[in-house]
Design an enzyme around this catalytic site. Structure first.
Site, mmCIF file in Angstrom:
data_model
loop_
_atom_site.group_PDB
_atom_site.id
_atom_site.type_symbol
_atom_site.label_atom_id
_atom_site.label_comp_id
_atom_site.label_asym_id
_atom_site.label_seq_id
_atom_site.Cartn_x
_atom_site.Cartn_y
_atom_site.Cartn_z
ATOM 1 N N CYS A 66 2.424 17.602 50.166
ATOM 2 C CA CYS A 66 3.031 18.298 48.958
ATOM 3 C C CYS A 66 3.650 19.559 49.687
ATOM 4 C CB CYS A 66 1.889 18.476 48.042
ATOM 5 S SG CYS A 66 1.112 17.140 47.391
ATOM 6 N N HIS B 85 4.262 23.579 42.832
ATOM 7 C CA HIS B 85 3.925 22.177 43.087
ATOM 8 C C HIS B 85 3.325 21.560 41.871
ATOM 9 C CE1 HIS B 85 2.984 18.227 44.568
ATOM 10 N NE2 HIS B 85 1.820 18.693 44.571
ATOM 11 N N ASN C 147 2.834 13.569 40.230
ATOM 12 C CA ASN C 147 3.021 14.425 41.478
ATOM 13 C C ASN C 147 3.725 13.528 42.357
ATOM 14 O OD1 ASN C 147 2.354 15.491 44.087
ATOM 15 N ND2 ASN C 147 0.135 15.476 43.896
#
Ligand code: ACO
Length: 335
Positions: free
Chosen positions: A116, A257, A287
């Site tokens: 990520c 994020h 995500n």
């Protein structure tokens, strides 16, 4: 000779058409829309078609970023892709495939793996290449077909992830007002087992055992990761703001994020951020790993919320473990 700075010139993103809603997941695993929304804030995520690959999504996001930058493909001298779901697990790199799809010839191209944190890692690499004078215009892409490594029988992970891509053009400038102000990127391999895709790799090359045991799927220690994410993200933001003598209230766009609404809320609260400062896209995209931050930047740009010169604070955390933050003005044109 004047100093060379790196500037964030443009943004583009792509999300695949197909939507996987919480109601769809209710039919696949033992879960409920209520549980998913309450624990994660996620309502839906986009999933790539079977014949739509990471490089396809990346090329579409990149084409938009290039068009919006006013810089032609001939002027790009470095192509970087961050992904943990590359087209091929070892070679060629997805960056090479993307370059070919965009008609970018004879330039350096490579991938990085930082989960990520990938996009902010790329930003630091692009900046180093530009400020050293080695490159002038760098295309950076965060792209994931995360659905390709998700076990859709595992309720603890399959509700979280989605597919997509986001790209940006980073260019040399002599205007200090356009310059990326600071980037901090770090890692701690002691937590490698918090987020892991055990195969294929040199430890577990492709085999019947890999398939039988489902080792090709992402595994996550969710709760432990959650706690560490909140702690690390908050600390990282405090440090970068303090170092640059910037107050949290002066940040127009805090772009964390997008893993879990509760993580974002906890970090935003710890920093005393107002709701309107915090960019939230996790509800509609889930995500998307390395694509999450550029997709979120694209969202605020497309809605007219991100204007030329406005200050952005990026903050991310992911497998590795890796984490990174960046302070920068948006140096592109407003929509
Ligand atoms: N539906 C219903 N129940 C579920 C589900 C589900 N989809 N998933 C888990 N549960 C159950 C568990 O089995 C457990 O039940 P038990 O108490 O009977 O054992 C209970 O819910 C609680 O499980 P936890 O894992 O403790 O739940 P938690 O509140 O931690 O939420 C989550 C889980 C959403 C995964 C959260 O931990 C999280 O978001 N973690 C961080 C993710 C992250 O930030 N990752 C980093 C970036 S990702 C990357 O780098 C690729």
């Amino acid at each position: 000779m004047s100093h060379i700075y790196a500037s964030f010139r443009s943004i583009g993103a792509y999300v695949p058409k197909k939507i996987l809603s919480n109601a769809d997941l209710e039919k696949m695993v033992d879960t409920t829309d209520e549980w998913i929304v309450k624990r994660t804030g996620i309502k839906k995520r986009h999933i790539a078609a079977q014949d739509e690959y990471t490089s396809d999504m990346a090329a579409k996001a990149s084409a938009l970023a290039l068009e919006r930058s006013g810089i032609s493909t001939d002027e790009i001298d470095l192509v970087l892709c961050a992904t943990v779901t590359p087209d091929y697990f070892n070679m060629p790199s997805t960056a090479c495939v993307i370059s070919d799809k965009l008609g970018i010839k004879d330039v350096q191209a490579f991938d990085i793996s930082a989960a990520c944190s990938g996009f902010v890692y790329l930003l630091s690499i692009a900046r180093a290449f530009i400020e050293s004078g080695m490159k002038k215009n760098v295309l950076i892409v965060g792209a994931e077909k995360f659905s390709s490594i998700v076990d859709y029988t595992d309720r603890s992970t399959c509700i979280l992830f989605g597919d997509g891509a986001g790209a940006a053009v980073i260019s040399a400038t002599d205007n200090p007002k356009e310059a990326i102000i600071d980037i901090h990127a770090s890692a701690d391999g002691a937590y490698a087992d918090f987020l892991v895709t055990p195969a294929p790799g040199s430890i577990n090359p492709a085999s019947q055992k890999v398939i039988d045991e489902g080792l090709q799927y992402v595994q996550m220690k969710g709760n432990e990761t959650f706690k560490l994410a909140v702690k690390t993200l908050t600390k990282d933001v405090k440090e970068i703001l303090e170092k640059n003598r910037i107050n949290a209230e002066d940040i127009l766009h805090f772009i964390p994020h997008q893993a879990n609404y509760r993580i974002i809320k906890a970090v935003g609260d710890a920093l005393k951020m107002k709701e309107e400062q915090v960019v939230l896209t996790v509800g509609k995209y889930g995500n998307t790993s390395a694509a999450s931050i550029p997709m979120a930047i694209n969202d605020i740009w497309e809605s007219g919320r991100l204007q030329t010169g406005e200050l952005m604070l990026l903050d991310t955390f992911g497998g590795g473990l890796t984490w990174a933050s960046a302070l920068l003005p948006f140096a592109g044109k407003s929509k």
